[in-house]
Write a protein that holds these residues in place. Structure first.
Motif, mmCIF file in Angstrom:
data_model
loop_
_atom_site.group_PDB
_atom_site.id
_atom_site.type_symbol
_atom_site.label_atom_id
_atom_site.label_comp_id
_atom_site.label_asym_id
_atom_site.label_seq_id
_atom_site.Cartn_x
_atom_site.Cartn_y
_atom_site.Cartn_z
ATOM 1 N N GLY A 196 0.829 -1.213 0.000
ATOM 2 C CA GLY A 196 0.000 0.000 0.000
ATOM 3 C C GLY A 196 0.860 1.257 0.000
ATOM 4 N N LEU A 197 1.911 1.221 0.779
ATOM 5 C CA LEU A 197 2.839 2.365 0.816
ATOM 6 C C LEU A 197 3.548 2.523 -0.526
ATOM 7 N N ALA A 198 3.934 1.383 -1.104
ATOM 8 C CA ALA A 198 4.604 1.439 -2.409
ATOM 9 C C ALA A 198 3.682 2.067 -3.447
ATOM 10 N N VAL A 199 2.397 1.678 -3.409
ATOM 11 C CA VAL A 199 1.422 2.243 -4.343
ATOM 12 C C VAL A 199 1.307 3.751 -4.118
ATOM 13 N N ALA A 200 1.314 4.155 -2.845
ATOM 14 C CA ALA A 200 1.221 5.594 -2.544
ATOM 15 C C ALA A 200 2.435 6.351 -3.088
ATOM 16 N N LEU A 201 3.575 5.665 -3.167
ATOM 17 C CA LEU A 201 4.799 6.338 -3.624
ATOM 18 C C LEU A 201 4.942 6.354 -5.149
ATOM 19 N N VAL A 202 4.104 5.574 -5.825
ATOM 20 C CA VAL A 202 4.169 5.542 -7.291
ATOM 21 C C VAL A 202 3.882 6.940 -7.838
ATOM 22 N N GLY A 203 4.702 7.382 -8.764
ATOM 23 C CA GLY A 203 4.517 8.705 -9.332
ATOM 24 C C GLY A 203 5.301 9.775 -8.592
ATOM 25 N N ASN A 204 6.052 9.364 -7.581
ATOM 26 C CA ASN A 204 6.889 10.295 -6.818
ATOM 27 C C ASN A 204 6.106 11.524 -6.352
ATOM 28 N N PRO A 205 5.049 11.319 -5.563
ATOM 29 C CA PRO A 205 4.178 12.436 -5.180
ATOM 30 C C PRO A 205 4.857 13.391 -4.202
ATOM 31 N N SER A 206 4.399 14.651 -4.211
ATOM 32 C CA SER A 206 4.967 15.604 -3.258
ATOM 33 C C SER A 206 4.105 15.703 -1.999
ATOM 34 N N LEU A 207 2.890 15.168 -2.051
ATOM 35 C CA LEU A 207 1.992 15.172 -0.883
ATOM 36 C C LEU A 207 1.463 13.761 -0.666
ATOM 37 N N LEU A 208 1.608 13.283 0.558
ATOM 38 C CA LEU A 208 1.176 11.909 0.864
ATOM 39 C C LEU A 208 0.145 11.908 1.981
ATOM 40 N N PHE A 209 -0.930 11.151 1.785
ATOM 41 C CA PHE A 209 -1.904 10.925 2.848
ATOM 42 C C PHE A 209 -1.782 9.458 3.264
ATOM 43 N N LEU A 210 -1.334 9.237 4.469
ATOM 44 C CA LEU A 210 -1.135 7.866 4.939
ATOM 45 C C LEU A 210 -2.084 7.614 6.107
ATOM 46 N N ASP A 211 -3.076 6.763 5.849
ATOM 47 C CA ASP A 211 -4.091 6.483 6.858
ATOM 48 C C ASP A 211 -3.719 5.185 7.573
ATOM 49 N N GLU A 212 -3.305 5.289 8.804
ATOM 50 C CA GLU A 212 -2.866 4.145 9.612
ATOM 51 C C GLU A 212 -1.804 3.310 8.867
ATOM 52 N N PRO A 213 -0.659 3.889 8.569
ATOM 53 C CA PRO A 213 0.316 3.172 7.723
ATOM 54 C C PRO A 213 0.995 1.987 8.405
ATOM 55 N N THR A 214 0.902 1.894 9.723
ATOM 56 C CA THR A 214 1.611 0.780 10.391
ATOM 57 C C THR A 214 0.664 -0.096 11.207
ATOM 58 N N SER A 215 -0.635 0.012 10.943
ATOM 59 C CA SER A 215 -1.598 -0.681 11.815
ATOM 60 C C SER A 215 -1.458 -2.204 11.766
ATOM 61 N N ALA A 216 -0.987 -2.767 10.648
ATOM 62 C CA ALA A 216 -0.888 -4.235 10.556
ATOM 63 C C ALA A 216 0.557 -4.716 10.722
ATOM 64 N N MET A 217 1.436 -3.830 11.166
ATOM 65 C CA MET A 217 2.864 -4.188 11.157
ATOM 66 C C MET A 217 3.393 -4.583 12.531
ATOM 67 N N ASP A 218 4.416 -5.424 12.481
ATOM 68 C CA ASP A 218 5.117 -5.788 13.709
ATOM 69 C C ASP A 218 6.097 -4.656 14.056
ATOM 70 N N PRO A 219 6.720 -4.695 15.242
ATOM 71 C CA PRO A 219 7.597 -3.592 15.647
ATOM 72 C C PRO A 219 8.705 -3.297 14.630
ATOM 73 N N LEU A 220 9.254 -4.347 13.993
ATOM 74 C CA LEU A 220 10.307 -4.110 12.995
ATOM 75 C C LEU A 220 9.754 -3.365 11.783
ATOM 76 N N GLY A 221 8.575 -3.778 11.372
ATOM 77 C CA GLY A 221 7.919 -3.119 10.239
ATOM 78 C C GLY A 221 7.631 -1.667 10.567
ATOM 79 N N ARG A 222 7.162 -1.427 11.784
ATOM 80 C CA ARG A 222 6.859 -0.047 12.208
ATOM 81 C C ARG A 222 8.112 0.808 12.158
ATOM 82 N N ARG A 223 9.208 0.225 12.625
ATOM 83 C CA ARG A 223 10.468 0.967 12.630
ATOM 84 C C ARG A 223 10.874 1.329 11.195
ATOM 85 N N ASP A 224 10.743 0.356 10.285
ATOM 86 C CA ASP A 224 11.112 0.591 8.881
ATOM 87 C C ASP A 224 10.263 1.704 8.274
ATOM 88 N N ILE A 225 8.972 1.627 8.538
ATOM 89 C CA ILE A 225 8.067 2.607 7.919
ATOM 90 C C ILE A 225 8.291 4.003 8.515
#
Lengths: 309, 278
Positions: free
Chosen positions: A146-175
């Motif tokens: 989902g994050l990769a899709v949001a980054l497609v097109g190299n946008p200058s404005l990003l809306f991220l709705d709960e970007p780490t809600s399904a992630m483990d602590p390592l994933g959260r750290r990465d994001i």
């Protein structure tokens, strides 16, 4: 390139009513270019609806908004916007690469320069998963997609709705690391997140939404301002000593491993002398700061204006 | 829009909708071939009238078979498509892109419409090829082409209505709802064809239903064209096929109405979807 002086998001009295309930009620706010802006609020407060209105997914009942200097109604401005929905599932029959190519085609004609897909995959940690079908990905990996899709097109404005809600602590750290990196690239990021510690770590400014209204907004420095309170890490303090401190006019409470004392900075030497006189061992003194959670809860206790005309 | 068209075609292949449909239709055609060939062998060699009537019956059933498989394919490919994509959030990510919503919708419909051209061609060529091989008459190519076009139009029309219903209804509700409407049209058409020309009230009622969904008119006209139309001296026999017969041939005006209906439905779904919250 978007001029620096321009606000990334400006809303004026943006509202959405579902039947008799106002999901978003006259929200007026500004998100500045290049900042990470956090939107906080309990479930159903209207955060996601607010973002969906900006992206043209939900029709506002009233008000207006501008994104990157253009009307939010102009679909072309969305070429510079990336969006990670809160609840989403990409086409399970496609591979990760195919989802990204599909979105790349939606964002820009082939001639336009866009961020290469391998680069996007590398940013979100999906380098080796390009050929995997979406249905084979775990929840956390789907969120990375989902994050990769949001980054497609190299946008200058990003809306991220709960970007780490399904992630483990390592994933959260990465994001969180990725969000810092995106900010350093000058991108504006609007974050909806329930994890206040993450927001505290990432945001320049935050706003609290309750029952569709903004009940608090400020920079992180304003929100986490030091209070006139100090934590004294001390040895054991008897009840008699506590009583004696009270008699001296000190506002003092017990805290884990020590005392929390209300005092201004210039009063500290006097407090210190009193503690020595009362034979209290002091190991460390630190100013008490408001946590984002404390501020958040404080804002929620404020009742929004109950009656809307 | 090409991205949405491609994605729709890819979806039909990857979700095996097309593969399963083609395999099952091939089996159905094999069965049809067996029965038609067997019927012809069993026919009394010196009873040409029996032979001819069997050919007409096979043609009527074959046309109905095309009508049915094309309709099912068209109905279920897009039923609930939008509502399920809204529910799962797939559409939110797409609609947040710099693309007007009408292009998303039309991309989906065009993708399915292109598949239907191939699917109808396959089914039509297979079924009609089998039946006409054993027929005692030859249908001109122009009329076969017209019949093929009418079945394609029927598929397009049902897909457009399925897309319209999918703005509100789940896949099951949309599929079942449109199937019932489609069968109502067929039954009404069958009644209309069976009763004599005296029953004007029945004709009036079925004409109103035909305005609601003109699929049955397209099917009857296509059957008439496959038969060879008025050029075939056996045209009167076509009316004796009961619910599959054609006593009253729908005019080309009905086809023009179907084209206008199709355009109207697509315009309506675009208008409604433009303001739909996702």
């Amino acid at each position: 390139m978007v001029p620096l002086s321009r606000n990334a998001v400006e809303t004026v009295a943006l509202s959405k009513r579902y039947h008799e309930r106002w999901a978003v009620d006259q929200v007026t706010l500004v998100v500045r270019q290049g900042e990470v802006f956090g939107l906080l609020g309990p479930n159903g407060a209207g955060k996601s609806t607010f973002v969906k209105m900006l992206l043209g997914l939900v029709q506002p009942t009233g008000g207006t908004a501008r994104l990157l200097g253009s009307s939010y109604r102009d679909h072309r401005v969305r070429a510079q916007i990336g969006y990670l929905p809160e609840l989403f599932r990409y086409q399970p029959w496609l591979t990760v690469n195919e989802v990204l190519v599909f979105h790349q085609r939606l964002v820009a004609p082939r001639s336009r320069q866009v961020l290469a897909i391998p680069e996007v995959l590398q940013k979100v940690g999906l380098t080796d998963r390009g050929r995997d079908r979406v249905k084979s990905l775990s929840k956390g990996l789907q969120q990375r997609l989902g994050l990769a899709v949001a980054l497609v097109g190299n946008p200058s404005l990003l809306f991220l709705d709960e970007p780490t809600s399904a992630m483990d602590p390592l994933g959260r750290r990465d994001i969180n690391h990725l969000i810092r990196q995106l900010k350093s690239e000058g991108k504006t990021i609007c974050l909806n997140n329930h994890l206040l510690s993450d927001l505290e770590d990432l945001c320049d400014r935050v706003a609290v939404i309750q029952e569709g209204r903004v009940v608090g907004i400020g920079t992180l420095n304003e929100v986490l301002k030091p209070q006139s309170q100090y934590y004294f890490h001390t040895g054991r303090v008897s009840d008699e000593t506590m009583g004696a401190m009270g008699e001296e006019g000190l506002r003092v409470d017990r805290a884990p491993g020590g005392l929390r004392i209300a005092a201004h900075h210039e009063q500290l030497p006097g407090v210190h002398r009193l503690l020595i006189r009362l034979e209290v061992d002091v190991y460390e003194v630190t100013p008490v700061k408001t946590s984002l959670e404390h501020w958040f809860l404080e804002q929620l206790q404020q009742e929004p204006e109950a009656v809307r005309q | 829009m090409t991205a949405t068209i491609r994605a729709t075609i890819k979806e039909a292949f990857r979700r095996q909708t097309l593969v399963v449909s083609v395999v099952l239709v091939t089996l159905l055609m094999a069965a049809l071939w067996y029965f038609v060939a067997h019927q012809q062998k069993a026919a009394i060699a010196n009873a040409p009238m029996v032979n001819t009537f069997q050919s007409v019956t096979a043609l009527g059933l074959g046309s109905f078979m095309i009508n049915l498989v094309v309709a099912f394919f068209a109905i279920f490919c897009l039923s609930g498509n939008l509502s399920s994509e809204i529910e799962t959030g797939t559409l939110a990510a797409v609609a947040a892109r710099p693309i007007v919503r009408s292009r998303i919708l039309l991309g989906k419909w065009i993708g399915i419409a292109l598949i239907e051209i191939g699917y109808v061609s396959l089914v039509f060529a297979g079924v009609i090829g089998i039946i006409l091989t054993y027929n005692p008459w030859v249908t001109p190519a122009g009329q076969l082409l017209a019949a093929w076009g009418l079945f394609v139009l029927e598929g397009w029309l049902l897909s457009a209505v399925a897309l319209l219903l999918s703005v509100w209804l789940s896949p099951v509700a949309g599929g079942v709802g449109l199937s019932i409407l489609y069968f109502t049209e067929f039954v009404a058409g069958a009644f209309s064809q069976s009763v004599g020309s005296q029953a004007s009230s029945v004709h009036a009622a079925t004409s109103v239903l035909a305005l609601l969904l003109p699929t049955d008119s397209l099917y009857r006209r296509a059957t008439f064209e496959i038969f060879g139309g008025r050029h075939n001296p056996l045209v009167a026999v076509l009316g004796n096929l009961g619910p599959f017969g054609v006593n009253f041939t729908p005019s080309w005006g009905t086809v023009v109405y179907a084209l206008i209906y199709l355009t109207g439905i697509l315009a309506l779904v675009v208008k409604i979807f433009k303001r739909r919250d996702i």
